[in-house]
Design a protein around this motif. Structure first.
Motif, PDB file in Angstrom:
ATOM      1  N   LEU A 252      34.995  17.352  39.718  1.00  0.00           N
ATOM      2  CA  LEU A 252      34.835  16.622  40.900  1.00  0.00           C
ATOM      3  C   LEU A 252      34.054  15.349  40.784  1.00  0.00           C
ATOM      4  CD1 LEU A 252      33.565  19.863  42.969  1.00  0.00           C
ATOM      5  CD2 LEU A 252      35.819  18.631  43.091  1.00  0.00           C
ATOM      6  N   GLY A 253      33.644  14.623  41.742  1.00  0.00           N
ATOM      7  CA  GLY A 253      32.838  13.549  41.756  1.00  0.00           C
ATOM      8  C   GLY A 253      31.698  13.845  41.197  1.00  0.00           C
ATOM      9  N   PRO A 254      30.884  12.546  40.903  1.00  0.00           N
ATOM     10  CA  PRO A 254      29.693  12.590  40.326  1.00  0.00           C
ATOM     11  C   PRO A 254      28.475  13.272  41.433  1.00  0.00           C
ATOM     12  CG  PRO A 254      30.098  10.403  40.711  1.00  0.00           C
ATOM     13  CD  PRO A 254      31.435  11.339  40.753  1.00  0.00           C
ATOM     14  N   GLN A 255      28.942  13.090  42.799  1.00  0.00           N
ATOM     15  CA  GLN A 255      27.729  13.818  43.837  1.00  0.00           C
ATOM     16  C   GLN A 255      28.119  15.009  44.014  1.00  0.00           C
ATOM     17  OE1 GLN A 255      26.791  10.545  46.853  1.00  0.00           O
ATOM     18  NE2 GLN A 255      28.622   9.918  46.161  1.00  0.00           N
ATOM     19  N   TRP A 256      29.173  15.747  43.455  1.00  0.00           N
ATOM     20  CA  TRP A 256      29.289  16.829  43.659  1.00  0.00           C
ATOM     21  C   TRP A 256      28.852  18.278  42.456  1.00  0.00           C
ATOM     22  CZ3 TRP A 256      31.792  19.377  47.822  1.00  0.00           C
ATOM     23  CH2 TRP A 256      32.417  18.530  49.016  1.00  0.00           C
ATOM     24  N   THR A 257      28.384  19.143  42.883  1.00  0.00           N
ATOM     25  CA  THR A 257      28.001  20.235  42.131  1.00  0.00           C
ATOM     26  C   THR A 257      28.782  21.333  42.321  1.00  0.00           C
ATOM     27  OG1 THR A 257      26.235  20.892  43.377  1.00  0.00           O
ATOM     28  CG2 THR A 257      25.747  19.353  41.597  1.00  0.00           C
ATOM     29  N   ASP A 258      28.993  22.361  41.241  1.00  0.00           N
ATOM     30  CA  ASP A 258      29.356  23.748  41.589  1.00  0.00           C
ATOM     31  C   ASP A 258      28.699  24.751  40.804  1.00  0.00           C
ATOM     32  OD1 ASP A 258      31.568  24.864  39.221  1.00  0.00           O
ATOM     33  OD2 ASP A 258      30.979  22.922  39.216  1.00  0.00           O
ATOM     34  N   ARG A 259      28.709  26.041  41.504  1.00  0.00           N
ATOM     35  CA  ARG A 259      28.181  27.255  40.918  1.00  0.00           C
ATOM     36  C   ARG A 259      28.927  28.337  41.123  1.00  0.00           C
ATOM     37  NH1 ARG A 259      25.703  30.224  44.768  1.00  0.00           N
ATOM     38  NH2 ARG A 259      25.296  29.486  46.684  1.00  0.00           N
ATOM     39  N   PRO A 260      28.668  29.321  40.374  1.00  0.00           N
ATOM     40  CA  PRO A 260      29.341  30.789  40.659  1.00  0.00           C
ATOM     41  C   PRO A 260      28.890  31.349  42.125  1.00  0.00           C
ATOM     42  CG  PRO A 260      28.561  30.732  38.424  1.00  0.00           C
ATOM     43  CD  PRO A 260      27.898  29.536  39.315  1.00  0.00           C
ATOM     44  N   VAL A 261      29.634  32.025  42.651  1.00  0.00           N
ATOM     45  CA  VAL A 261      29.125  32.978  43.879  1.00  0.00           C
ATOM     46  C   VAL A 261      28.443  34.066  43.329  1.00  0.00           C
ATOM     47  CG1 VAL A 261      30.945  31.921  45.163  1.00  0.00           C
ATOM     48  CG2 VAL A 261      31.136  34.063  44.201  1.00  0.00           C
ATOM     49  N   ASN A 262      27.691  34.783  44.157  1.00  0.00           N
ATOM     50  CA  ASN A 262      27.291  36.097  44.191  1.00  0.00           C
ATOM     51  C   ASN A 262      27.995  37.068  44.835  1.00  0.00           C
ATOM     52  OD1 ASN A 262      25.973  36.355  46.590  1.00  0.00           O
ATOM     53  ND2 ASN A 262      24.186  35.222  45.717  1.00  0.00           N
ATOM     54  N   LEU A 263      27.915  38.331  44.800  1.00  0.00           N
ATOM     55  CA  LEU A 263      28.877  39.219  45.359  1.00  0.00           C
ATOM     56  C   LEU A 263      28.437  39.148  46.939  1.00  0.00           C
ATOM     57  CD1 LEU A 263      30.716  41.727  45.256  1.00  0.00           C
ATOM     58  CD2 LEU A 263      28.733  43.225  44.902  1.00  0.00           C
ATOM     59  N   GLU A 264      27.297  39.154  47.404  1.00  0.00           N
ATOM     60  CA  GLU A 264      27.226  39.272  48.779  1.00  0.00           C
ATOM     61  C   GLU A 264      27.749  38.037  49.447  1.00  0.00           C
ATOM     62  OE1 GLU A 264      23.469  39.720  51.816  1.00  0.00           O
ATOM     63  OE2 GLU A 264      23.091  39.551  49.688  1.00  0.00           O
ATOM     64  N   GLU A 265      27.610  36.800  48.818  1.00  0.00           N
ATOM     65  CA  GLU A 265      28.058  35.607  49.356  1.00  0.00           C
ATOM     66  C   GLU A 265      29.664  35.674  49.362  1.00  0.00           C
ATOM     67  OE1 GLU A 265      25.454  31.750  47.865  1.00  0.00           O
ATOM     68  OE2 GLU A 265      26.832  32.785  46.276  1.00  0.00           O
ATOM     69  N   LEU A 266      30.272  36.396  48.234  1.00  0.00           N
ATOM     70  CA  LEU A 266      31.707  36.520  48.396  1.00  0.00           C
ATOM     71  C   LEU A 266      32.113  37.323  49.568  1.00  0.00           C
ATOM     72  CD1 LEU A 266      34.202  36.208  46.701  1.00  0.00           C
ATOM     73  CD2 LEU A 266      33.848  38.278  45.648  1.00  0.00           C
ATOM     74  N   VAL A 267      31.554  38.230  49.747  1.00  0.00           N
ATOM     75  CA  VAL A 267      31.967  39.552  50.823  1.00  0.00           C
ATOM     76  C   VAL A 267      31.786  38.811  52.209  1.00  0.00           C
ATOM     77  CG1 VAL A 267      31.201  41.534  52.027  1.00  0.00           C
ATOM     78  CG2 VAL A 267      31.469  41.427  49.297  1.00  0.00           C
ATOM     79  N   LEU A 268      30.388  38.252  52.405  1.00  0.00           N
ATOM     80  CA  LEU A 268      30.213  37.558  53.683  1.00  0.00           C
ATOM     81  C   LEU A 268      31.186  36.407  54.034  1.00  0.00           C
ATOM     82  CD1 LEU A 268      26.414  37.562  53.895  1.00  0.00           C
ATOM     83  CD2 LEU A 268      27.779  39.354  54.885  1.00  0.00           C
ATOM     84  N   ALA A 269      31.537  35.765  53.159  1.00  0.00           N
ATOM     85  CA  ALA A 269      32.646  34.448  53.388  1.00  0.00           C
ATOM     86  C   ALA A 269      34.030  35.319  53.909  1.00  0.00           C
ATOM     87  CB  ALA A 269      32.826  33.865  52.174  1.00  0.00           C
TER      88      ALA A 269
END
Length: 287
Positions: A252-269
């Motif tokens: 992605l562009g320099p102003q973007w970051t990414d990280r893994p999800v955790n299980l709770e975030e995944l389920v709620l999404a």
């Protein structure tokens, strides 16, 4: 039914009068896994579990289970007037495959007296006795409906530790439902999400986590990024956007970051977006 599965459902449905509690449910529970069944109230979790263990008859479709099954309901039904020894005797008389040596050893390791009345035990102790009765049947599939409900944090930890020890010793498959994600994150390795009476997500937890990322960056660039990935949920402020997306790490562009999800975030999404699904691809039969 495949040799690698202990439970399979195909087009499974249950209707109460005009309302479907479960509809078009197709899934496979792999042998030897600890499976988390999650979803909001009314999603059909208890209905699915009751169909799996034969307490309900399906309106449509079918469910098949291989081997001996044990079921522990949320209410942890025990006879309060029985002593612990009488509960074990009751289990032995009803179950041909009963392992009495295991049951008595486990009760001793828990520090419980065989002469104690079940009705006088704490909630955590009753849960442990109920789990002992279920485990002593030596099932290939253990089905637990909210086994930690109404227990304090220490009792929850002790029950889950005992359950994981039994899984390690026997290799049995466990299918358990819970509303508390922290109870599941460090113990379960397979996830099933039910939403609105349908299976929304099913898969290996590590693979699901690896296949999703949280992408964060300027809100005015979020639409362009969303065209490159499969966005499950977007959370944003006036300046920053966070996209939970089904994607491998992506440049992605320099102003973007990414990280893994955790299980709770995944389920709620996924629960917040009922139209999204993450299901195994169908297996094509070959001649």
């Amino acid at each position: 039914m495949t040799d690698t599965s202990v439970l399979e459902a195909t087009g499974l449905g249950k209707r109460y009068r005009r309302k479907w509690a479960l509809r078009d449910c197709s899934l496979s529970v792999p042998r030897g896994r600890v499976v988390a069944l999650v979803g909001p109230n009314g999603a059909g979790k208890t209905t699915l579990l009751h169909l799996a263990v034969g307490l309900l008859a399906a309106t449509e479709g079918e469910v098949r289970v291989q081997g001996e099954t044990a079921f522990l309901a949320q209410e942890k039904p025990l006879y309060s007037g029985f002593s612990v020894a009488e509960m074990l005797k009751f289990g032995r008389l009803l179950n041909p495959g009963w392992d009495d040596e295991f049951a008595r050893r486990r009760i001793d390791e828990l520090g419980l007296s065989l002469t104690s009345k079940v009705g006088k035990l704490s909630g955590g102790q009753r849960a442990q006795v109920a789990l002992t009765v279920a485990l002593a049947k030596r099932p290939e599939l253990l089905v637990l409906d909210e086994p930690l409900a109404n227990l304090d944090p220490l009792a929850r930890h002790d029950v889950m530790r005992g359950l994981m020890g039994a899984v390690a010793d026997t290799g049995m498959t466990v299918l358990l439902s819970s509303h508390v994600m922290s109870d599941l994150e460090n113990t379960c390795d397979w996830l099933i999400v039910l939403n609105g009476g349908r299976v929304q997500v099913s898969g290996d937890i590590d693979e699901l986590i690896a296949g999703h990322r949280v992408l964060s960056g300027p809100v005015d660039e979020a639409e362009a990024v969303a065209r490159r990935v499969d966005v499950i949920e977007t959370v944003g402020s006036s300046r920053q956007a966070a996209l939970l997306a089904r994607t491998e790490p992506v440049p992605l562009g320099p102003q973007w970051t990414d990280r893994p999800v955790n299980l709770e975030e995944l389920v709620l999404a996924y629960l917040r977006r009922p139209d999204a699904a993450n299901l195994p691809r169908p297996t094509l039969a070959t001649a």
